[in-house]
Design a protein around this motif. Structure first.
Motif, PDB file in Angstrom:
ATOM      1  N   VAL A   1      -9.661   7.716   3.639  1.00 20.05           N
ATOM      2  CA  VAL A   1      -9.811   6.286   3.341  1.00 20.05           C
ATOM      3  C   VAL A   1     -10.314   6.084   1.908  1.00 20.05           C
ATOM      4  CG1 VAL A   1     -11.200   4.236   3.899  1.00 20.05           C
ATOM      5  CG2 VAL A   1     -10.112   5.524   5.727  1.00 20.05           C
ATOM      6  N   CYS A   2     -11.224   6.938   1.477  1.00 23.82           N
ATOM      7  CA  CYS A   2     -11.836   6.735   0.149  1.00 23.82           C
ATOM      8  C   CYS A   2     -10.989   7.280  -0.995  1.00 23.82           C
ATOM      9  CB  CYS A   2     -13.230   7.365   0.123  1.00 23.82           C
ATOM     10  SG  CYS A   2     -14.358   6.542   1.261  1.00 23.82           S
ATOM     11  N   HIS A   3      -9.948   8.030  -0.681  1.00 24.21           N
ATOM     12  CA  HIS A   3      -9.156   8.612  -1.768  1.00 24.21           C
ATOM     13  C   HIS A   3      -7.694   8.218  -1.758  1.00 24.21           C
ATOM     14  CE1 HIS A   3     -12.790  11.189  -1.692  1.00 24.21           C
ATOM     15  NE2 HIS A   3     -12.660  11.003  -2.996  1.00 24.21           N
ATOM     16  N   SER A   4      -7.233   7.552  -0.712  1.00 26.97           N
ATOM     17  CA  SER A   4      -5.842   7.096  -0.686  1.00 26.97           C
ATOM     18  C   SER A   4      -5.831   5.590  -0.906  1.00 26.97           C
ATOM     19  CB  SER A   4      -5.220   7.415   0.684  1.00 26.97           C
ATOM     20  OG  SER A   4      -4.226   6.454   0.997  1.00 26.97           O
ATOM     21  N   LYS A   5      -5.062   5.153  -1.902  1.00 27.58           N
ATOM     22  CA  LYS A   5      -5.017   3.712  -2.173  1.00 27.58           C
ATOM     23  C   LYS A   5      -4.438   2.957  -0.977  1.00 27.58           C
ATOM     24  CE  LYS A   5      -3.899   0.250  -5.501  1.00 27.58           C
ATOM     25  NZ  LYS A   5      -3.091  -0.187  -6.625  1.00 27.58           N
ATOM     26  N   ALA A   6      -3.439   3.582  -0.318  1.00 24.21           N
ATOM     27  CA  ALA A   6      -2.847   2.919   0.863  1.00 24.21           C
ATOM     28  C   ALA A   6      -3.906   2.730   1.949  1.00 24.21           C
ATOM     29  CB  ALA A   6      -1.682   3.757   1.396  1.00 24.21           C
ATOM     30  N   ALA A   7      -4.686   3.791   2.195  1.00 24.63           N
ATOM     31  CA  ALA A   7      -5.676   3.701   3.282  1.00 24.63           C
ATOM     32  C   ALA A   7      -6.789   2.724   2.930  1.00 24.63           C
ATOM     33  CB  ALA A   7      -6.245   5.088   3.574  1.00 24.63           C
ATOM     34  N   MET A   8      -7.253   2.749   1.673  1.00 23.92           N
ATOM     35  CA  MET A   8      -8.349   1.820   1.349  1.00 23.92           C
ATOM     36  C   MET A   8      -7.862   0.373   1.320  1.00 23.92           C
ATOM     37  SD  MET A   8      -9.711   2.511  -2.507  1.00 23.92           S
ATOM     38  CE  MET A   8      -9.739   4.280  -2.566  1.00 23.92           C
ATOM     39  N   THR A   9      -6.579   0.191   1.018  1.00 25.77           N
ATOM     40  CA  THR A   9      -6.028  -1.169   1.054  1.00 25.77           C
ATOM     41  C   THR A   9      -5.979  -1.671   2.500  1.00 25.77           C
ATOM     42  OG1 THR A   9      -4.706  -0.663  -0.892  1.00 25.77           O
ATOM     43  CG2 THR A   9      -4.078  -2.626   0.334  1.00 25.77           C
ATOM     44  N   THR A  10      -5.648  -0.762   3.413  1.00 19.71           N
ATOM     45  CA  THR A  10      -5.636  -1.133   4.835  1.00 19.71           C
ATOM     46  C   THR A  10      -7.024  -1.593   5.268  1.00 19.71           C
ATOM     47  OG1 THR A  10      -3.872   0.424   5.317  1.00 19.71           O
ATOM     48  CG2 THR A  10      -5.246  -0.219   7.163  1.00 19.71           C
ATOM     49  N   LEU A  11      -8.033  -0.832   4.876  1.00 22.71           N
ATOM     50  CA  LEU A  11      -9.403  -1.241   5.221  1.00 22.71           C
ATOM     51  C   LEU A  11      -9.708  -2.590   4.571  1.00 22.71           C
ATOM     52  CD1 LEU A  11     -12.600   0.956   5.227  1.00 22.71           C
ATOM     53  CD2 LEU A  11     -12.637  -1.366   4.370  1.00 22.71           C
ATOM     54  N   ALA A  12      -9.411  -2.683   3.264  1.00 26.36           N
ATOM     55  CA  ALA A  12      -9.805  -3.881   2.509  1.00 26.36           C
ATOM     56  C   ALA A  12      -9.153  -5.144   3.060  1.00 26.36           C
ATOM     57  CB  ALA A  12      -9.455  -3.702   1.036  1.00 26.36           C
ATOM     58  N   GLU A  13      -7.850  -5.086   3.379  1.00 25.64           N
ATOM     59  CA  GLU A  13      -7.199  -6.341   3.794  1.00 25.64           C
ATOM     60  C   GLU A  13      -7.683  -6.803   5.165  1.00 25.64           C
ATOM     61  OE1 GLU A  13      -2.984  -5.908   3.359  1.00 25.64           O
ATOM     62  OE2 GLU A  13      -2.772  -4.637   5.108  1.00 25.64           O
ATOM     63  N   ASN A  14      -8.077  -5.869   6.010  1.00 22.89           N
ATOM     64  CA  ASN A  14      -8.678  -6.259   7.292  1.00 22.89           C
ATOM     65  C   ASN A  14     -10.094  -6.787   7.092  1.00 22.89           C
ATOM     66  OD1 ASN A  14      -6.990  -5.452   9.850  1.00 22.89           O
ATOM     67  ND2 ASN A  14      -6.565  -3.910   8.298  1.00 22.89           N
ATOM     68  N   TYR A  15     -10.848  -6.146   6.202  1.00 22.68           N
ATOM     69  CA  TYR A  15     -12.243  -6.518   5.981  1.00 22.68           C
ATOM     70  C   TYR A  15     -12.358  -7.927   5.395  1.00 22.68           C
ATOM     71  CZ  TYR A  15     -17.185  -5.632   5.002  1.00 22.68           C
ATOM     72  OH  TYR A  15     -18.565  -5.680   4.986  1.00 22.68           O
ATOM     73  N   VAL A  16     -11.518  -8.241   4.401  1.00 23.71           N
ATOM     74  CA  VAL A  16     -11.605  -9.588   3.785  1.00 23.71           C
ATOM     75  C   VAL A  16     -10.990 -10.647   4.699  1.00 23.71           C
ATOM     76  CG1 VAL A  16     -11.593  -8.699   1.422  1.00 23.71           C
ATOM     77  CG2 VAL A  16      -9.436  -9.417   2.464  1.00 23.71           C
ATOM     78  N   GLY A  17     -10.233 -10.207   5.717  1.00 26.52           N
ATOM     79  CA  GLY A  17      -9.660 -11.154   6.683  1.00 26.52           C
ATOM     80  C   GLY A  17      -8.158 -11.258   6.540  1.00 26.52           C
ATOM     81  N   LEU A  18      -7.441 -11.043   7.637  1.00 31.25           N
ATOM     82  CA  LEU A  18      -5.983 -11.174   7.629  1.00 31.25           C
ATOM     83  C   LEU A  18      -5.631 -12.659   7.512  1.00 31.25           C
ATOM     84  CD1 LEU A  18      -5.248  -8.550  10.441  1.00 31.25           C
ATOM     85  CD2 LEU A  18      -4.905  -8.265   7.968  1.00 31.25           C
ATOM     86  N   PRO A  19      -4.419 -12.960   7.034  1.00 32.04           N
ATOM     87  CA  PRO A  19      -4.046 -14.386   6.890  1.00 32.04           C
ATOM     88  C   PRO A  19      -4.092 -15.097   8.242  1.00 32.04           C
ATOM     89  CG  PRO A  19      -2.347 -12.922   5.976  1.00 32.04           C
ATOM     90  CD  PRO A  19      -3.346 -12.045   6.642  1.00 32.04           C
ATOM     91  N   PHE A  20      -4.401 -16.396   8.202  1.00 35.15           N
ATOM     92  CA  PHE A  20      -4.366 -17.192   9.436  1.00 35.15           C
ATOM     93  C   PHE A  20      -2.919 -17.381   9.868  1.00 35.15           C
ATOM     94  CE2 PHE A  20      -8.425 -19.047   7.662  1.00 35.15           C
ATOM     95  CZ  PHE A  20      -9.237 -18.477   8.623  1.00 35.15           C
ATOM     96  N   GLU A  21      -2.749 -17.693  11.143  1.00 33.07           N
ATOM     97  CA  GLU A  21      -1.417 -18.032  11.663  1.00 33.07           C
ATOM     98  C   GLU A  21      -0.922 -19.264  10.919  1.00 33.07           C
ATOM     99  OE1 GLU A  21       0.290 -16.678  14.296  1.00 33.07           O
ATOM    100  OE2 GLU A  21      -1.220 -15.099  14.511  1.00 33.07           O
ATOM    101  N   VAL A  22       0.375 -19.293  10.634  1.00 35.93           N
ATOM    102  CA  VAL A  22       0.908 -20.472   9.950  1.00 35.93           C
ATOM    103  C   VAL A  22       0.977 -21.620  10.960  1.00 35.93           C
ATOM    104  CG1 VAL A  22       2.696 -21.264   8.380  1.00 35.93           C
ATOM    105  CG2 VAL A  22       2.388 -18.824   8.771  1.00 35.93           C
TER     106      VAL A  22
END
Ligand code: APR
Ligand code: PHB
Length: 397
Positions: A376-397
């Motif tokens: 998680v700490c060394h792969s940009k893909a993995a840390m992005t997965t953590l980050a986008e969930n942590y800041v909150g996924l988009p609301f339903e349209v």
């Protein structure tokens, strides 16, 4: 004793973030509601809970006009730190997602919402919130005119309404009133011991630390108040945790020296951890929202955010009903909320699994957790997965 009856459009049980925000959003849409709360105003305003808001939650409160103090006092964060094997790794949330999170105690959100509801004043001859109500029970929810009975100030009363918001938390009365529930749950063999201390935060950003003796989290409420957590037994006896032991354990698990200031500890509590989803979020005209329907372990900081997301969906559905006599959004309420709820559950379970000690002397668990953190700490893909969930996924349209 004679019963006094009050008529409103939406009867709401529970004055936590879910019930209060629902009442406020309905008020903005011209829909009348009453909130019934079993505790006192002081109790709910002082109850210490988590305090991390996703950007979407802040935007929701801002659009609703209840975020002035949040914008003045909330601490905006652009990253978090994951610490393991004694070394810290920053996850740059904003660089990865363009979004931020805000630290602002849940009870501050509750205070702001209560102040706003009370300032709006009595409506149609009833107060917007009744505190210290007893014996709350919901009735006739599968018909068109549900009722809520309760006692207030020594008098038996009844609310007659069109809909009921079951926002009464995990231990409330609304969920158990539904005859058949579809439930999914998982208990964890640990809890969190949380403290508030008069001391400056260890670091500007939150530190999530995995340690062979258990997880620790360093967060904050302000520049002078720290909020610190330690993994403990689910039924941990606080009497076994004098301040010295708490500080020693925090120093060890966080790997901190002087930067961990030992201030006066003015609040201590233990929270057991569980994952819980009641998929039956609607029964007739009763709608469950927030902790009444789902609980997450706090590692992903999703509890209050999921409650706010449910209420967005419910308020919109009720607005559509009253504005256009259209029940479609209300009929899709559970399905819409559950898509987000399960993603929040998955993320909270994953963060919990990666960072906590599940069984002592389990070298395999240790190696796999460290490998996961390393990835998680060394792969940009993995840390992005953590980050986008942590800041909150988009609301339903
Ligand atoms: N009658 C009236 N009120 C009740 C009853 C009852 N029978 N039972 C419980 N309540 C009240 C509680 O006292 C509480 O104030 O319902 C409220 C529920 O509020 P919360 O527990 O804060 O739940 P919710 O509004 O869904 O907010 C979810 O709370 O526990 C955290 O992590 C969770 O951050 C999340 C947030
Ligand atoms: C808190 O500030 O109380 C907090 C922050 C992040 C979490 C849990 C709690 O994951």
């Amino acid at each position: 004793m004679a019963k006094s009856a009050i008529r409103t459009q939406v009867g709401i049980v529970g004055a936590g973030p879910a019930g209060l925000l629902l009442s406020h959003l309905l008020h903005l849409a011209g829909i009348d509601s009453i909130v019934l709360e079993s505790r006192s105003r002081q109790y709910v305003e002082e109850r210490v809970r988590a305090g991390l808001l996703e950007q979407g939650s802040v935007e929701t409160l801002t659009e609703a006009g209840v975020a002035d103090r949040l914008h003045r006092e909330g601490l905006v964060h652009h990253g978090i730190e994951l610490r393991y094997d004694g070394i810290g790794h920053r996850i740059p949330l904003t660089d990865l997602t363009g979004r931020v999170v805000t630290i602002y105690g849940q009870q501050e959100v509750v205070k702001d919402l209560i102040a706003s509801r009370l300032a709006a004043g009595a409506h149609r001859d009833h107060a917007p919130i009744l505190f210290e109500v007893e014996d709350v029970a919901v009735h006739d929810v599968t018909g068109d005119t549900p009722r809520i009975t309760f006692r207030h100030a020594g008098e038996d009363s009844e609310i007659q309404c069109d809909f009921i918001g079951g926002c009464d938390g995990f231990h409330g009365v609304c969920r158990p009133s539904i005859p058949e529930l579809r439930i999914y749950e998982r208990a964890y063999p640990f809890g969190w011991l949380g403290i508030l201390s008069r001391s400056r935060p260890v670091s500007e950003e939150l530190i999530y630390a995995r340690h062979t003796d258990g997880f620790a989290l360093a967060t904050m409420r302000s520049n002078t108040v720290s909020r610190l957590y330690l993994q403990c037994a689910p039924d941990e006896d606080l009497a076994l945790w004098p301040d010295d032991r708490i500080w020693a354990e925090l120093h060890k698990r966080l790997g901190c020296g002087e930067e961990l200031e030992e201030g006066e500890i003015f609040q201590k509590g233990v929270t057991p951890m569980k994952s819980f989803v009641c998929e039956t979020m609607r029964h007739g005209r009763l709608f469950l929202a927030g902790d009444a329907a789902h609980i997450v372990p706090p590692t992903g900081a999703k509890g209050m955010n999921l409650a706010i997301a449910d209420i967005r969906v419910l308020a919109r559905g009720l607005e559509r009903f009253y504005g256009q006599q259209d029940t479609e959004l209300l009929e899709r309420y559970a399905e819409t909320c559950l898509r987000r709820v399960w993603k929040g559950q998955r993320f909270s379970w994953w963060m919990t699994s990666m960072l906590h000690l599940f069984g002592a002397n389990d070298p395999f668990e240790h190696k796999v957790q460290v490998a996961e953190l390393d990835y998680v700490c060394h792969s940009k893909a993995a840390m992005t997965t953590l980050a986008e969930n942590y800041v909150g996924l988009p609301f339903e349209v």
